[in-house]
Write an enzyme that holds these catalytic residues in place. Structure first.
Site, PDB file in Angstrom:
ATOM      1  N   ARG A  97     -23.992 -11.558  21.239  1.00 48.28           N
ATOM      2  CA  ARG A  97     -24.944 -11.274  20.629  1.00 48.28           C
ATOM      3  C   ARG A  97     -25.780 -12.108  20.373  1.00 48.28           C
ATOM      4  NH1 ARG A  97     -21.894  -8.991  15.764  1.00 48.28           N
ATOM      5  NH2 ARG A  97     -20.240 -10.779  16.638  1.00 48.28           N
TER       6      ARG A  97
ATOM      7  N   SER B 106     -25.994  -7.566  12.332  1.00 50.20           N
ATOM      8  CA  SER B 106     -24.889  -7.940  13.581  1.00 50.20           C
ATOM      9  C   SER B 106     -25.447  -7.956  14.389  1.00 50.20           C
ATOM     10  CB  SER B 106     -23.693  -6.336  13.283  1.00 50.20           C
ATOM     11  OG  SER B 106     -22.999  -6.664  14.379  1.00 50.20           O
TER      12      SER B 106
ATOM     13  N   GLU C 202     -28.163   7.730  15.192  1.00 52.07           N
ATOM     14  CA  GLU C 202     -28.447   7.242  16.261  1.00 52.07           C
ATOM     15  C   GLU C 202     -29.389   7.918  17.472  1.00 52.07           C
ATOM     16  OE1 GLU C 202     -25.654   6.975  14.356  1.00 52.07           O
ATOM     17  OE2 GLU C 202     -24.855   5.125  13.720  1.00 52.07           O
TER      18      GLU C 202
ATOM     19  N   PHE D 136     -21.044   3.959  19.188  1.00 52.77           N
ATOM     20  CA  PHE D 136     -22.218   4.739  18.497  1.00 52.77           C
ATOM     21  C   PHE D 136     -23.739   5.385  19.908  1.00 52.77           C
ATOM     22  CE2 PHE D 136     -21.626   3.224  15.097  1.00 52.77           C
ATOM     23  CZ  PHE D 136     -20.094   3.698  14.440  1.00 52.77           C
TER      24      PHE D 136
END
Lengths: 272, 313
Positions: free
Chosen positions: B9, B36, B57, B82
């Site tokens: 990430r 995040s 989403e 998601f």
């Protein structure tokens, strides 16, 4: 042009649009007349009075954008685009046939079509995307999206409604074809939408209600939308499913049943 | 393989920052997980090109499509559970069907999500995305290849899905390596068994190869980071050379990378193979390392699969 003259001009285009919708559907043998006929005046006003575009240069960067969120009204949009000069009117007779560009629901590859449609409830989000891009790029173009009323039952419509007001998209105008009928019956029986205008107001939209067959009201509605600042506008157009053909009006059956070729001349004789 | 670890990430955030500086058409769309995912760093530098749509989403995917229709290169993402989980129709009809320039980058793939449990552990995404025409699928093995992949796809038109992992992972690739979309990376040559791995299973495959070597088994290790389109030539070449194949991925054994390899080999070079992955089950809460062990996703499981195959004549 004088308003009265303009209305006469638009009425003639609307009459021809209904003719092309019915002819192409009869030739195809399947498709959705009800929701195509209900919104004729709305799209005729948009494409022949309001929007800026260049049929010879379909991807002109500054063109106004139109998304058909109720994709089953493809025969309506195709008839409009053909008359606007995006492709030959004769091509309408290839609707829904194997190898034709004119898919049962809009797809890429047809000049003038901005995005595929057919899955309900997603057009407004696409329109939010292009409206955001226009603001980011400092472009003057506006985005229009035509939604069905049954489609208001899709949750994503309200996700997009929230986003459009958050981002203050005053370059976005949504139109709802409020004909009151969906595939299984009346919207108010299947899943009630009222009070629909109050819902949109609660989402911080500028809400305008018009008679979907009164060109003056429709033109005024688009003018008001364009002059509204800092928030998006929704035009709730009160319409009649199957408008213009007596036996199709208010009929859930003709949501998705094409007129037969045999009956076509009778049907067309009803057009004023 | 280095002993150092890094988060995919963080690499995603770094790649976005570099793309933002060099390409003004790059925009980022997030759905309340941008801190995040580290896409938030892009927001700090380029706020006008960053859009947070909240917990929505479907809207996330379709707005990204709208931005792409207007000429933008839209990076959109959240947790893999998601997207694609809640937005398959939008991915299919808004992005893939019109072949739009939307790059879906999602984190928290697989059961290594850990304590959040099965509701957050995405083990079907590769299968879902692989089945959508025009969609391309990448599962990077580490942070540097994540950065390379995220940057590389900006220059390749069309839709992509890049699946990242929540925990930090061992660094496989030295900085300065060039990421090549569509080309499998042969990390170790071998002649007895070919280990095809993606994502966090790549370091496990390398460990397994070490252990196999000590037992006299020569294992090739191939990082199949691009799962669609799969590098059929490399897959076939190593299947022919080794005669036995083990695939390993942090995903259901149905429909993922192992299935993609089986499809290639079934048509081009039928080969004895074993798939190491999640055995068509849901995960559960727990420490990531403990879960990987419990669900059979370790170097020992790969080694066992390889040894099992080598006993078959």
């Amino acid at each position: 042009m004088e308003t009265a003259q303009e209305v006469v001009r638009l009425k003639e285009i609307a009459r021809n649009t209904r003719k092309l919708i019915l002819e192409s559907l009869a030739e195809a043998g399947s498709g959705h007349p009800g929701g195509s006929l209900s919104a004729v005046e709305l799209l005729v006003t948009l494409f022949f009075h309001v929007m800026h575009y260049e049929p010879k240069d379909p991807k002109w960067p500054d063109r106004d954008r139109f998304f058909l969120s109720k994709g089953h009204a493809a025969p309506l949009l195709y008839s409009i685009l053909a008359q606007a000069g995006y492709f030959p009117v004769e091509e309408l007779m290839t609707l829904r046939k194997t190898g034709s560009r004119l898919q049962g629901h809009p797809s890429m590859g047809i000049p003038g079509i901005e995005a595929p449609a057919g899955s309900e409830g997603i057009g407004l989000s696409l329109a939010v995307g292009t409206s955001l891009a226009a603001k980011l790029d400092g472009k003057p173009y506006r985005t229009y999206v035509l939604m069905g009323d049954g489609e208001q039952q899709e949750g994503q419509v309200w996700e997009a409604a929230m986003a459009a007001s958050k981002f203050r998209l005053d370059n976005l105008t949504a139109i709802i074809d409020r004909n009151g009928i969906q595939q299984d019956g009346l919207t108010e029986q299947i899943m009630p939408l009222e009070p629909l205008a109050a819902k949109w107001r609660a989402f911080n939209w500028n809400v305008i209600e018009v008679d979907g067959y009164d060109f003056n009201q429709i033109m005024d509605g688009f003018d008001l939308a364009a002059s509204t600042r800092n928030r998006p506008t929704v035009i709730i157009a009160h319409t009649v499913k199957g408008k213009g053909i007596s036996f199709m009006e208010w009929s859930p059956h003709y949501h998705g049943t094409a007129p037969s070729k045999e009956k076509l001349s009778d049907v067309l004789s009803e057009l004023k | 393989m280095s002993s150092k670890q890094a988060a995919m990430r963080d690499a995603y955030g770094e790649a976005l920052l570099e793309l933002g500086a060099t390409n003004k058409d790059v925009v980022v769309v997030g759905a309340d997980t941008t801190g995040s995912l580290k896409s938030g760093v892009f927001a700090s530098k380029y706020p006008e090109r960053f859009f947070n749509v909240g917990i929505a989403e479907q809207n996330l995917v379709s707005i990204a499509a709208g931005l792409a229709l207007a000429g933008k290169i839209a990076y959109a993402g959240t947790y893999a559970i998601f997207v694609p989980g809640k937005s398959v129709d939008q991915i299919r009809n808004n992005i893939a069907y019109p072949n739009l320039n939307v790059k879906i980058v999602c984190s928290h793939g697989g059961i290594s999500v850990g304590p959040d449990g099965a509701s957050h552990q995405q083990v079907e995404d590769i299968a879902i995305m692989r089945a959508i025409p025009k969609m391309k699928v990448i599962v990077p093995a580490d942070a540097p290849s994540t950065k390379g992949a995220v940057k590389a796809i900006a220059t390749i038109p069309g839709p992509f899905y890049v699946r990242l992992t929540r925990p930090s992972t061992p660094i496989i690739y030295e900085s300065g390596f060039e990421y090549k979309f569509g080309e499998a990376n042969v990390l170790r040559d071998g002649s007895d068994v070919a280990l095809f791995a993606c994502g966090i299973m790549v370091p496990e495959a390398l460990k397994a190869a070490d252990s196999l070597k000590a037992k006299g088994v020569s294992a090739a290790v191939i990082d199949l980071h691009t799962i669609k389109p799969i590098d059929s030539d490399t897959v076939t070449k190593f299947a022919q050379k080794c005669g036995r194949v083990v695939t390993t991925e942090e995903h259901n054994v149905m429909g993922g990378m192992g299935s993609a390899v089986a499809e290639v080999l079934g048509e081009r070079c039928p080969t004895l193979m074993k798939r190491v992955g999640v055995m068509d089950t849901f995960g559960e809460s727990g420490d990531a390392g403990e879960l990987l062990k419990k669900y059979g996703l370790t170097s020992a499981d790969i080694e066992q699969a390889a040894l099992g195959l080598s006993k078959v004549r």
